[in-house]
Design a protein around this motif. Structure first.
Motif, PDB file in Angstrom:
ATOM      1  N   LEU A   1       0.804  -1.218   0.000  1.00 14.72           N
ATOM      2  CA  LEU A   1       0.000   0.000   0.000  1.00 14.72           C
ATOM      3  C   LEU A   1       0.843   1.277   0.000  1.00 14.72           C
ATOM      4  CD1 LEU A   1      -2.843  -0.927   2.520  1.00 14.72           C
ATOM      5  CD2 LEU A   1      -2.998  -0.758   0.037  1.00 14.72           C
ATOM      6  N   GLU A   2       2.153   1.143   0.063  1.00 13.76           N
ATOM      7  CA  GLU A   2       3.020   2.325   0.151  1.00 13.76           C
ATOM      8  C   GLU A   2       2.836   3.288  -1.027  1.00 13.76           C
ATOM      9  OE1 GLU A   2       5.515   4.971   1.938  1.00 13.76           O
ATOM     10  OE2 GLU A   2       4.708   3.128   2.787  1.00 13.76           O
ATOM     11  N   PRO A   3       2.814   2.811  -2.285  1.00 12.89           N
ATOM     12  CA  PRO A   3       2.604   3.769  -3.395  1.00 12.89           C
ATOM     13  C   PRO A   3       1.257   4.487  -3.288  1.00 12.89           C
ATOM     14  CG  PRO A   3       3.439   1.699  -4.230  1.00 12.89           C
ATOM     15  CD  PRO A   3       3.094   1.462  -2.780  1.00 12.89           C
ATOM     16  N   PHE A   4       0.232   3.765  -2.922  1.00 11.39           N
ATOM     17  CA  PHE A   4      -1.085   4.385  -2.758  1.00 11.39           C
ATOM     18  C   PHE A   4      -1.050   5.412  -1.631  1.00 11.39           C
ATOM     19  CE2 PHE A   4      -5.360   4.598  -0.949  1.00 11.39           C
ATOM     20  CZ  PHE A   4      -6.056   5.011  -2.064  1.00 11.39           C
ATOM     21  N   SER A   5      -0.368   5.081  -0.562  1.00  9.30           N
ATOM     22  CA  SER A   5      -0.251   5.985   0.578  1.00  9.30           C
ATOM     23  C   SER A   5       0.420   7.298   0.172  1.00  9.30           C
ATOM     24  CB  SER A   5       0.532   5.302   1.700  1.00  9.30           C
ATOM     25  OG  SER A   5       0.721   6.175   2.774  1.00  9.30           O
ATOM     26  N   LEU A   6       1.451   7.213  -0.650  1.00  8.78           N
ATOM     27  CA  LEU A   6       2.149   8.419  -1.111  1.00  8.78           C
ATOM     28  C   LEU A   6       1.226   9.306  -1.943  1.00  8.78           C
ATOM     29  CD1 LEU A   6       5.610   6.899  -2.084  1.00  8.78           C
ATOM     30  CD2 LEU A   6       5.092   8.364  -0.119  1.00  8.78           C
ATOM     31  N   VAL A   7       0.465   8.695  -2.842  1.00 10.27           N
ATOM     32  CA  VAL A   7      -0.465   9.461  -3.674  1.00 10.27           C
ATOM     33  C   VAL A   7      -1.574  10.064  -2.811  1.00 10.27           C
ATOM     34  CG1 VAL A   7      -2.155   9.302  -5.541  1.00 10.27           C
ATOM     35  CG2 VAL A   7       0.047   8.140  -5.744  1.00 10.27           C
ATOM     36  N   LEU A   8      -2.065   9.299  -1.860  1.00 15.73           N
ATOM     37  CA  LEU A   8      -3.106   9.797  -0.961  1.00 15.73           C
ATOM     38  C   LEU A   8      -2.604  11.005  -0.168  1.00 15.73           C
ATOM     39  CD1 LEU A   8      -6.002   9.253  -0.030  1.00 15.73           C
ATOM     40  CD2 LEU A   8      -5.060   7.753   1.723  1.00 15.73           C
ATOM     41  N   GLU A   9      -1.366  10.948   0.268  1.00 10.67           N
ATOM     42  CA  GLU A   9      -0.783  12.086   0.993  1.00 10.67           C
ATOM     43  C   GLU A   9      -0.672  13.312   0.096  1.00 10.67           C
ATOM     44  OE1 GLU A   9       3.294  13.256   3.424  1.00 10.67           O
ATOM     45  OE2 GLU A   9       2.898  11.165   2.938  1.00 10.67           O
ATOM     46  N   GLN A  10      -0.248  13.116  -1.156  1.00 13.08           N
ATOM     47  CA  GLN A  10      -0.161  14.229  -2.099  1.00 13.08           C
ATOM     48  C   GLN A  10      -1.543  14.829  -2.359  1.00 13.08           C
ATOM     49  OE1 GLN A  10       2.604  15.745  -3.511  1.00 13.08           O
ATOM     50  NE2 GLN A  10       3.546  14.563  -1.886  1.00 13.08           N
ATOM     51  N   PHE A  11      -2.543  13.956  -2.482  1.00  8.91           N
ATOM     52  CA  PHE A  11      -3.911  14.439  -2.678  1.00  8.91           C
ATOM     53  C   PHE A  11      -4.349  15.277  -1.487  1.00  8.91           C
ATOM     54  CE2 PHE A  11      -8.481  13.931  -1.976  1.00  8.91           C
ATOM     55  CZ  PHE A  11      -8.971  14.469  -3.154  1.00  8.91           C
ATOM     56  N   HIS A  12      -4.092  14.776  -0.290  1.00 16.88           N
ATOM     57  CA  HIS A  12      -4.484  15.502   0.920  1.00 16.88           C
ATOM     58  C   HIS A  12      -3.840  16.892   0.956  1.00 16.88           C
ATOM     59  CE1 HIS A  12      -5.481  16.395   5.048  1.00 16.88           C
ATOM     60  NE2 HIS A  12      -4.198  16.609   5.289  1.00 16.88           N
ATOM     61  N   HIS A  13      -2.561  16.968   0.648  1.00 11.78           N
ATOM     62  CA  HIS A  13      -1.873  18.270   0.655  1.00 11.78           C
ATOM     63  C   HIS A  13      -2.458  19.201  -0.410  1.00 11.78           C
ATOM     64  CE1 HIS A  13       1.098  17.403   3.683  1.00 11.78           C
ATOM     65  NE2 HIS A  13       1.434  16.280   3.072  1.00 11.78           N
ATOM     66  N   ALA A  14      -2.769  18.656  -1.583  1.00 10.94           N
ATOM     67  CA  ALA A  14      -3.350  19.472  -2.649  1.00 10.94           C
ATOM     68  C   ALA A  14      -4.712  20.018  -2.230  1.00 10.94           C
ATOM     69  CB  ALA A  14      -3.474  18.648  -3.936  1.00 10.94           C
ATOM     70  N   VAL A  15      -5.513  19.200  -1.561  1.00  8.02           N
ATOM     71  CA  VAL A  15      -6.833  19.650  -1.101  1.00  8.02           C
ATOM     72  C   VAL A  15      -6.688  20.742  -0.049  1.00  8.02           C
ATOM     73  CG1 VAL A  15      -8.903  18.956   0.184  1.00  8.02           C
ATOM     74  CG2 VAL A  15      -8.075  17.540  -1.705  1.00  8.02           C
ATOM     75  N   VAL A  16      -5.800  20.542   0.899  1.00  5.73           N
ATOM     76  CA  VAL A  16      -5.593  21.537   1.961  1.00  5.73           C
ATOM     77  C   VAL A  16      -5.140  22.867   1.347  1.00  5.73           C
ATOM     78  CG1 VAL A  16      -4.129  22.149   3.933  1.00  5.73           C
ATOM     79  CG2 VAL A  16      -5.166  19.875   3.801  1.00  5.73           C
ATOM     80  N   ASP A  17      -4.175  22.798   0.440  1.00  6.77           N
ATOM     81  CA  ASP A  17      -3.669  24.016  -0.199  1.00  6.77           C
ATOM     82  C   ASP A  17      -4.754  24.715  -1.016  1.00  6.77           C
ATOM     83  OD1 ASP A  17      -1.198  23.446   0.891  1.00  6.77           O
ATOM     84  OD2 ASP A  17      -0.319  22.734  -1.005  1.00  6.77           O
ATOM     85  N   ARG A  18      -5.521  23.934  -1.769  1.00 10.06           N
ATOM     86  CA  ARG A  18      -6.552  24.527  -2.621  1.00 10.06           C
ATOM     87  C   ARG A  18      -7.688  25.094  -1.786  1.00 10.06           C
ATOM     88  NH1 ARG A  18      -6.607  27.492  -6.702  1.00 10.06           N
ATOM     89  NH2 ARG A  18      -8.500  27.333  -7.921  1.00 10.06           N
ATOM     90  N   ARG A  19      -8.050  24.386  -0.728  1.00  7.41           N
ATOM     91  CA  ARG A  19      -9.114  24.875   0.159  1.00  7.41           C
ATOM     92  C   ARG A  19      -8.697  26.228   0.748  1.00  7.41           C
ATOM     93  NH1 ARG A  19     -13.470  22.304   1.912  1.00  7.41           N
ATOM     94  NH2 ARG A  19     -12.677  20.280   1.272  1.00  7.41           N
ATOM     95  N   ALA A  20      -7.442  26.354   1.146  1.00  7.31           N
ATOM     96  CA  ALA A  20      -6.948  27.616   1.697  1.00  7.31           C
ATOM     97  C   ALA A  20      -6.989  28.718   0.640  1.00  7.31           C
ATOM     98  CB  ALA A  20      -5.530  27.439   2.229  1.00  7.31           C
ATOM     99  N   ALA A  21      -6.591  28.390  -0.593  1.00  8.06           N
ATOM    100  CA  ALA A  21      -6.596  29.390  -1.666  1.00  8.06           C
ATOM    101  C   ALA A  21      -8.016  29.842  -1.990  1.00  8.06           C
ATOM    102  CB  ALA A  21      -5.921  28.823  -2.920  1.00  8.06           C
ATOM    103  N   LEU A  22      -8.941  28.883  -2.056  1.00  9.33           N
ATOM    104  CA  LEU A  22     -10.331  29.237  -2.355  1.00  9.33           C
ATOM    105  C   LEU A  22     -10.943  30.065  -1.228  1.00  9.33           C
ATOM    106  CD1 LEU A  22     -11.553  25.877  -3.902  1.00  9.33           C
ATOM    107  CD2 LEU A  22     -11.283  28.066  -5.105  1.00  9.33           C
ATOM    108  N   SER A  23     -10.638  29.714  -0.003  1.00  4.65           N
ATOM    109  CA  SER A  23     -11.174  30.451   1.143  1.00  4.65           C
ATOM    110  C   SER A  23     -10.614  31.871   1.187  1.00  4.65           C
ATOM    111  CB  SER A  23     -10.853  29.722   2.439  1.00  4.65           C
ATOM    112  OG  SER A  23     -11.519  28.477   2.477  1.00  4.65           O
TER     113      SER A  23
END
Length: 75
Positions: free
Chosen positions: A40-62
């Protein structure tokens, strides 16, 4: 999915992407439990990148305020 999160034009769009990721996560864990996926390590890495992208985008939109799309959405 990470690229879609980075370019989402609304908080609702981010929520929809998170629902999609939740389904993918459930399916992936089911495959892992069935032995179809061994690592699951490759999936975990992508999931972490997704989470960071969402956090960053949510902050930008807000920060842009209601009804406004940050200039970096077109990039």
């Amino acid at each position: 999915m990470v690229a879609k999160a980075r370019k989402a034009e609304s908080l609702e769009a981010l929520d929809a992407l998170q629902h999609e990721i939740d389904k993918i996560l459930r399916d992936t864990l089911d495959c892992y439990d069935d032995g179809a996926i061994e690592d699951l390590e490759p999936f975990s890495l992508v999931l972490e990148q997704f989470h960071h992208a969402v956090v960053d985008r949510r902050a930008a939109l807000s920060a842009a305020g209601p009804g406004l799309v940050p200039a970096d959405a077109a990039a």
